[in-house]
Scaffold this motif. Structure first.
Motif, PDB file in Angstrom:
ATOM      1  N   PRO A 101       0.806  -1.137  -0.036  1.00 44.03           N
ATOM      2  CA  PRO A 101       0.032  -0.066   0.056  1.00 44.03           C
ATOM      3  C   PRO A 101       0.863   1.407   0.010  1.00 44.03           C
ATOM      4  CG  PRO A 101      -0.851  -1.693   1.442  1.00 44.03           C
ATOM      5  CD  PRO A 101       0.437  -2.023   1.151  1.00 44.03           C
ATOM      6  N   ASP A 102       1.828   1.175   0.816  1.00 40.25           N
ATOM      7  CA  ASP A 102       2.862   2.399   0.786  1.00 40.25           C
ATOM      8  C   ASP A 102       3.505   2.773  -0.575  1.00 40.25           C
ATOM      9  OD1 ASP A 102       2.421   2.742   3.500  1.00 40.25           O
ATOM     10  OD2 ASP A 102       4.343   1.782   4.078  1.00 40.25           O
ATOM     11  N   ALA A 103       3.963   1.640  -1.300  1.00 41.78           N
ATOM     12  CA  ALA A 103       4.258   1.903  -2.726  1.00 41.78           C
ATOM     13  C   ALA A 103       3.247   2.360  -3.622  1.00 41.78           C
ATOM     14  CB  ALA A 103       4.801   0.549  -3.289  1.00 41.78           C
ATOM     15  N   ALA A 104       2.023   1.821  -3.448  1.00 42.96           N
ATOM     16  CA  ALA A 104       0.964   2.127  -4.151  1.00 42.96           C
ATOM     17  C   ALA A 104       0.719   3.628  -4.173  1.00 42.96           C
ATOM     18  CB  ALA A 104      -0.301   1.238  -4.188  1.00 42.96           C
ATOM     19  N   SER A 105       0.539   4.186  -3.049  1.00 44.12           N
ATOM     20  CA  SER A 105       0.332   5.514  -2.785  1.00 44.12           C
ATOM     21  C   SER A 105       1.214   6.334  -3.267  1.00 44.12           C
ATOM     22  CB  SER A 105       0.425   5.592  -1.140  1.00 44.12           C
ATOM     23  OG  SER A 105       0.105   6.833  -0.784  1.00 44.12           O
ATOM     24  N   ARG A 106       2.705   6.078  -3.157  1.00 45.90           N
ATOM     25  CA  ARG A 106       3.739   6.817  -3.902  1.00 45.90           C
ATOM     26  C   ARG A 106       3.505   6.725  -5.302  1.00 45.90           C
ATOM     27  NH1 ARG A 106       6.937   3.709  -0.703  1.00 45.90           N
ATOM     28  NH2 ARG A 106       7.714   2.534  -2.493  1.00 45.90           N
ATOM     29  N   TRP A 107       3.390   5.581  -6.013  1.00 46.50           N
ATOM     30  CA  TRP A 107       3.085   5.678  -7.118  1.00 46.50           C
ATOM     31  C   TRP A 107       1.891   6.488  -7.733  1.00 46.50           C
ATOM     32  CZ3 TRP A 107       2.434  -0.303  -7.360  1.00 46.50           C
ATOM     33  CH2 TRP A 107       4.039  -0.868  -6.830  1.00 46.50           C
ATOM     34  N   PHE A 108       0.843   6.650  -7.158  1.00 45.34           N
ATOM     35  CA  PHE A 108      -0.270   7.461  -7.571  1.00 45.34           C
ATOM     36  C   PHE A 108      -0.290   8.980  -7.134  1.00 45.34           C
ATOM     37  CE2 PHE A 108      -2.157   3.296  -7.919  1.00 45.34           C
ATOM     38  CZ  PHE A 108      -2.062   3.141  -9.109  1.00 45.34           C
ATOM     39  N   GLU A 109       0.961   9.368  -6.380  1.00 43.74           N
ATOM     40  CA  GLU A 109       0.995  10.582  -5.489  1.00 43.74           C
ATOM     41  C   GLU A 109       0.887  11.744  -6.937  1.00 43.74           C
ATOM     42  OE1 GLU A 109       4.442  12.442  -3.413  1.00 43.74           O
ATOM     43  OE2 GLU A 109       3.070  11.156  -1.945  1.00 43.74           O
ATOM     44  N   TYR A 110       1.781  11.549  -7.693  1.00 39.67           N
ATOM     45  CA  TYR A 110       2.153  12.555  -8.801  1.00 39.67           C
ATOM     46  C   TYR A 110       0.938  12.585  -9.757  1.00 39.67           C
ATOM     47  CZ  TYR A 110       4.406  15.805 -11.834  1.00 39.67           C
ATOM     48  OH  TYR A 110       4.901  16.943 -12.680  1.00 39.67           O
ATOM     49  N   PRO A 111       0.484  11.386 -10.263  1.00 40.74           N
ATOM     50  CA  PRO A 111      -0.956  11.569 -10.782  1.00 40.74           C
ATOM     51  C   PRO A 111      -1.805  12.267 -10.260  1.00 40.74           C
ATOM     52  CG  PRO A 111       0.142   9.504 -11.380  1.00 40.74           C
ATOM     53  CD  PRO A 111       1.182  10.095 -10.136  1.00 40.74           C
ATOM     54  N   ALA A 112      -2.108  12.055  -9.156  1.00 37.85           N
ATOM     55  CA  ALA A 112      -3.206  12.600  -8.206  1.00 37.85           C
ATOM     56  C   ALA A 112      -2.913  14.155  -8.055  1.00 37.85           C
ATOM     57  CB  ALA A 112      -3.083  12.010  -6.833  1.00 37.85           C
ATOM     58  N   TYR A 113      -1.558  14.500  -8.236  1.00 41.28           N
ATOM     59  CA  TYR A 113      -1.253  15.773  -7.906  1.00 41.28           C
ATOM     60  C   TYR A 113      -1.761  16.618  -9.336  1.00 41.28           C
ATOM     61  CZ  TYR A 113       1.938  20.055  -8.600  1.00 41.28           C
ATOM     62  OH  TYR A 113       2.529  21.230  -8.903  1.00 41.28           O
ATOM     63  N   LEU A 114      -1.196  16.118 -10.316  1.00 37.96           N
ATOM     64  CA  LEU A 114      -1.504  16.521 -11.763  1.00 37.96           C
ATOM     65  C   LEU A 114      -2.889  16.721 -12.006  1.00 37.96           C
ATOM     66  CD1 LEU A 114       1.148  14.542 -13.874  1.00 37.96           C
ATOM     67  CD2 LEU A 114       1.176  17.198 -13.010  1.00 37.96           C
ATOM     68  N   PHE A 115      -3.714  15.629 -11.449  1.00 34.56           N
ATOM     69  CA  PHE A 115      -5.305  15.564 -11.671  1.00 34.56           C
ATOM     70  C   PHE A 115      -6.139  16.619 -10.775  1.00 34.56           C
ATOM     71  CE2 PHE A 115      -5.154  10.881 -12.637  1.00 34.56           C
ATOM     72  CZ  PHE A 115      -4.655  10.955 -13.904  1.00 34.56           C
ATOM     73  N   ASP A 116      -5.281  17.203  -9.647  1.00 35.67           N
ATOM     74  CA  ASP A 116      -5.858  18.133  -8.865  1.00 35.67           C
ATOM     75  C   ASP A 116      -5.634  19.519  -9.511  1.00 35.67           C
ATOM     76  OD1 ASP A 116      -6.647  16.489  -7.030  1.00 35.67           O
ATOM     77  OD2 ASP A 116      -5.152  16.638  -5.455  1.00 35.67           O
ATOM     78  N   ARG A 117      -4.728  19.484 -10.303  1.00 36.79           N
ATOM     79  CA  ARG A 117      -4.357  20.962 -11.030  1.00 36.79           C
ATOM     80  C   ARG A 117      -5.309  21.059 -12.103  1.00 36.79           C
ATOM     81  NH1 ARG A 117       1.567  21.078 -12.128  1.00 36.79           N
ATOM     82  NH2 ARG A 117       0.766  23.138 -12.985  1.00 36.79           N
ATOM     83  N   LEU A 118      -6.073  20.273 -12.682  1.00 38.62           N
ATOM     84  CA  LEU A 118      -6.960  20.327 -13.888  1.00 38.62           C
ATOM     85  C   LEU A 118      -8.271  21.132 -13.732  1.00 38.62           C
ATOM     86  CD1 LEU A 118      -7.216  16.421 -14.936  1.00 38.62           C
ATOM     87  CD2 LEU A 118      -5.987  18.640 -16.324  1.00 38.62           C
ATOM     88  N   SER A 119      -8.984  21.898 -14.325  1.00 40.06           N
ATOM     89  CA  SER A 119      -9.925  22.404 -14.343  1.00 40.06           C
ATOM     90  C   SER A 119     -11.176  21.663 -13.900  1.00 40.06           C
ATOM     91  CB  SER A 119     -10.421  23.315 -15.493  1.00 40.06           C
ATOM     92  OG  SER A 119     -10.942  22.330 -16.747  1.00 40.06           O
ATOM     93  N   PRO A 120     -12.228  22.013 -13.226  1.00 39.79           N
ATOM     94  CA  PRO A 120     -13.358  21.060 -12.967  1.00 39.79           C
ATOM     95  C   PRO A 120     -13.933  20.462 -14.042  1.00 39.79           C
ATOM     96  CG  PRO A 120     -13.665  23.140 -11.788  1.00 39.79           C
ATOM     97  CD  PRO A 120     -12.365  23.422 -12.613  1.00 39.79           C
TER      98      PRO A 120
END
Length: 160
Positions: A101-120
């Motif tokens: 779970p720790d590795a999976a969390s790290r793997w998706f951290e950057y994609p989640a950051y990028l997706f958060d920056r998208l417009s609604p």
């Protein structure tokens, strides 16, 4: 209504025929349509005897099963979203021995950051693309895992 406007009508899905959906139209005739033209409304036995046009927006239409709008049809974007959805679902459904779970969390951290920056609007488009990838799969646990991908990234939230 003008030529080119989107229209909807209730049809009954009968079967997959050579990669298209064979459907029964309200007048009783049958036709074949690309699957992406269809939204899942509800299983027939769950529908009331009469469903009006207004019911399509507030009644039995299941938002999570809505197919991507035609404007999302860029093959590269669709392919990348489908690949990402399958990757995320594979990691999410893996055992702790397969992917910690720790590795999976790290793997998706950057994609989640990028997706958060998208417009609604773009977040909703991406969620639609992920759901479109899920709807290509047969009903079952794998489709359900794919349908959870947009929520895992909070893509349905209006604020980033």
């Amino acid at each position: 209504m003008n030529p080119g406007d989107l229209a909807s009508t209730l049809v009954v899905f009968l079967e997959d025929r050579h990669g298209n959906a064979l459907v029964r139209l309200p007048n009783g005739s049958k036709t074949s349509l690309p699957h992406e033209c269809l939204d899942l409304v509800e299983a027939g036995e769950n529908l009331p005897d009469h469903v009006s046009r207004d019911d399509l927006t507030s009644g039995p239409l299941r938002e999570q099963y809505r197919r991507p709008a035609p404007s999302h049809g860029d093959p590269l974007l669709t392919t990348l979203a489908e690949a990402m959805a399958h990757l995320v679902a594979a990691v999410d459904t893996s055992t702790d021995e397969e992917a910690s779970p720790d590795a999976a969390s790290r793997w998706f951290e950057y994609p989640a950051y990028l997706f958060d920056r998208l417009s609604p609007e773009d977040r909703h488009r991406l969620a639609d693309l992920f759901r479109g990838a899920a709807m290509k799969e047969p009903e079952g646990p794998w489709r359900e895992a794919l349908l959870e991908v947009p929520d895992g990234f909070d893509l349905n939230e209006d604020e980033s």
